[in-house]
Design a protein around this motif. Structure first.
Motif, PDB file in Angstrom:
ATOM      1  N   SER A  73     -17.182-114.005  40.714  1.00  0.00           N
ATOM      2  CA  SER A  73     -17.291-115.253  39.945  1.00  0.00           C
ATOM      3  C   SER A  73     -18.164-115.044  38.708  1.00  0.00           C
ATOM      4  O   SER A  73     -17.882-115.592  37.639  1.00  0.00           O
ATOM      5  CB  SER A  73     -17.890-116.360  40.814  1.00  0.00           C
ATOM      6  OG  SER A  73     -17.056-116.609  41.917  1.00  0.00           O
ATOM      7  N   GLY A  74     -19.229-114.256  38.857  1.00  0.00           N
ATOM      8  CA  GLY A  74     -20.098-113.955  37.714  1.00  0.00           C
ATOM      9  C   GLY A  74     -19.365-113.182  36.627  1.00  0.00           C
ATOM     10  O   GLY A  74     -19.579-113.416  35.437  1.00  0.00           O
ATOM     11  N   LEU A  75     -18.495-112.252  37.020  1.00  0.00           N
ATOM     12  CA  LEU A  75     -17.694-111.538  36.023  1.00  0.00           C
ATOM     13  C   LEU A  75     -16.792-112.493  35.251  1.00  0.00           C
ATOM     14  O   LEU A  75     -16.690-112.412  34.025  1.00  0.00           O
ATOM     15  CB  LEU A  75     -16.846-110.457  36.704  1.00  0.00           C
ATOM     16  CG  LEU A  75     -17.584-109.227  37.201  1.00  0.00           C
ATOM     17  CD1 LEU A  75     -16.626-108.317  37.950  1.00  0.00           C
ATOM     18  CD2 LEU A  75     -18.214-108.482  36.045  1.00  0.00           C
ATOM     19  N   ALA A  76     -16.127-113.378  35.983  1.00  0.00           N
ATOM     20  CA  ALA A  76     -15.240-114.346  35.333  1.00  0.00           C
ATOM     21  C   ALA A  76     -16.035-115.287  34.432  1.00  0.00           C
ATOM     22  O   ALA A  76     -15.631-115.576  33.293  1.00  0.00           O
ATOM     23  CB  ALA A  76     -14.453-115.127  36.380  1.00  0.00           C
ATOM     24  N   ALA A  77     -17.181-115.756  34.912  1.00  0.00           N
ATOM     25  CA  ALA A  77     -18.015-116.662  34.117  1.00  0.00           C
ATOM     26  C   ALA A  77     -18.524-115.972  32.851  1.00  0.00           C
ATOM     27  O   ALA A  77     -18.605-116.588  31.790  1.00  0.00           O
ATOM     28  CB  ALA A  77     -19.186-117.166  34.954  1.00  0.00           C
ATOM     29  N   GLY A  78     -18.857-114.695  32.962  1.00  0.00           N
ATOM     30  CA  GLY A  78     -19.292-113.947  31.782  1.00  0.00           C
ATOM     31  C   GLY A  78     -18.225-113.892  30.714  1.00  0.00           C
ATOM     32  O   GLY A  78     -18.507-114.059  29.522  1.00  0.00           O
ATOM     33  N   SER A 133     -20.944-111.672  49.863  1.00  0.00           N
ATOM     34  CA  SER A 133     -21.619-111.549  48.564  1.00  0.00           C
ATOM     35  C   SER A 133     -20.668-111.175  47.440  1.00  0.00           C
ATOM     36  O   SER A 133     -21.068-111.155  46.275  1.00  0.00           O
ATOM     37  CB  SER A 133     -22.728-110.509  48.664  1.00  0.00           C
ATOM     38  OG  SER A 133     -22.164-109.237  48.966  1.00  0.00           O
ATOM     39  N   ASN A 134     -19.424-110.888  47.765  1.00  0.00           N
ATOM     40  CA  ASN A 134     -18.467-110.530  46.724  1.00  0.00           C
ATOM     41  C   ASN A 134     -18.050-111.730  45.878  1.00  0.00           C
ATOM     42  O   ASN A 134     -17.721-111.581  44.707  1.00  0.00           O
ATOM     43  CB  ASN A 134     -17.219-109.890  47.336  1.00  0.00           C
ATOM     44  CG  ASN A 134     -17.544-108.597  48.060  1.00  0.00           C
ATOM     45  OD1 ASN A 134     -18.417-107.852  47.648  1.00  0.00           O
ATOM     46  ND2 ASN A 134     -16.857-108.347  49.151  1.00  0.00           N
ATOM     47  N   ILE A 135     -18.070-112.896  46.457  1.00  0.00           N
ATOM     48  CA  ILE A 135     -17.638-114.096  45.724  1.00  0.00           C
ATOM     49  C   ILE A 135     -18.550-114.365  44.527  1.00  0.00           C
ATOM     50  O   ILE A 135     -18.052-114.539  43.409  1.00  0.00           O
ATOM     51  CB  ILE A 135     -17.537-115.305  46.679  1.00  0.00           C
ATOM     52  CG1 ILE A 135     -16.385-115.064  47.663  1.00  0.00           C
ATOM     53  CG2 ILE A 135     -17.324-116.596  45.889  1.00  0.00           C
ATOM     54  CD1 ILE A 135     -16.296-116.073  48.780  1.00  0.00           C
ATOM     55  N   PRO A 136     -19.870-114.392  44.671  1.00  0.00           N
ATOM     56  CA  PRO A 136     -20.711-114.589  43.477  1.00  0.00           C
ATOM     57  C   PRO A 136     -20.562-113.468  42.451  1.00  0.00           C
ATOM     58  O   PRO A 136     -20.593-113.717  41.247  1.00  0.00           O
ATOM     59  CB  PRO A 136     -22.137-114.615  44.033  1.00  0.00           C
ATOM     60  CG  PRO A 136     -21.994-114.921  45.477  1.00  0.00           C
ATOM     61  CD  PRO A 136     -20.665-114.396  45.898  1.00  0.00           C
TER      62      PRO A 136
END
Length: 159
Positions: free
Chosen positions: A38-43, A32-35
């Motif tokens: 990835s969400g931090l980077a996408a933000g 679950s660390n990947i999403p």
């Protein structure tokens, strides 16, 4: 950030710490660390695209020889994060709010190290010149002692 770390703990039962999430991504095949990461980077990308005025522009680095110092600093931070089982924000926000003794020890360690390092590195640039006959290192040591006194006062006030 504090509210997010509390919400993350309540909803997932996990402690929020970015270095732990990244370590989990590297050490485990899928989790679950990947999403999360990835969400931090996408933000960050979304803010850059939709509201770039919210981001502070960083000045250009023009100081000669800064790149090797930045690489060494990055490696030192990575090693320190691994040795302390967490990053500064993880220990400072999540660990201290849970009254973790390990986090208190880590925060005292990295804050005092940062004060000493910052004082020694900037002594010749920002502090007044030492009096005649006093070495810069001796003068900086006096500034470090003052910083320790401030840290001691802050800790005493919080206990």
């Amino acid at each position: 950030l504090g509210g997010c770390s509390v919400a993350y703990l309540v909803f997932t039962g996990q402690v929020l710490g970015l270095s732990g999430k990244i370590r989990g991504m590297v050490m485990e095949s899928f989790n679950s660390n990947i999403p999360f990461v990835s969400g931090l980077a996408a933000g960050g990308v979304l803010v850059r695209l939709l509201a770039p005025s919210l981001l502070q522009a960083l000045p250009g680095v023009t100081e000669p020889g800064i790149a090797p110092r930045m690489v060494v600093g990055g490696i030192a931070v990575g090693l320190g994060t691994a040795m302390a089982n967490g990053c500064t924000s993880g220990h400072g926000l999540t660990g201290l709010s849970r009254f973790s003794q390990r986090s208190l020890s880590a925060v005292i360690s990295f804050m005092s190290s940062a004060m000493v390092t910052g004082t020694l590195l900037s002594a010749s640039k920002t502090f007044p010149k030492p009096p005649d006959g006093v070495a810069v290192a001796d003068f900086a040591l006096g500034e470090v002692r003052q910083a320790w006194g401030v840290l001691g006062g802050v800790l005493a006030a919080t206990v």
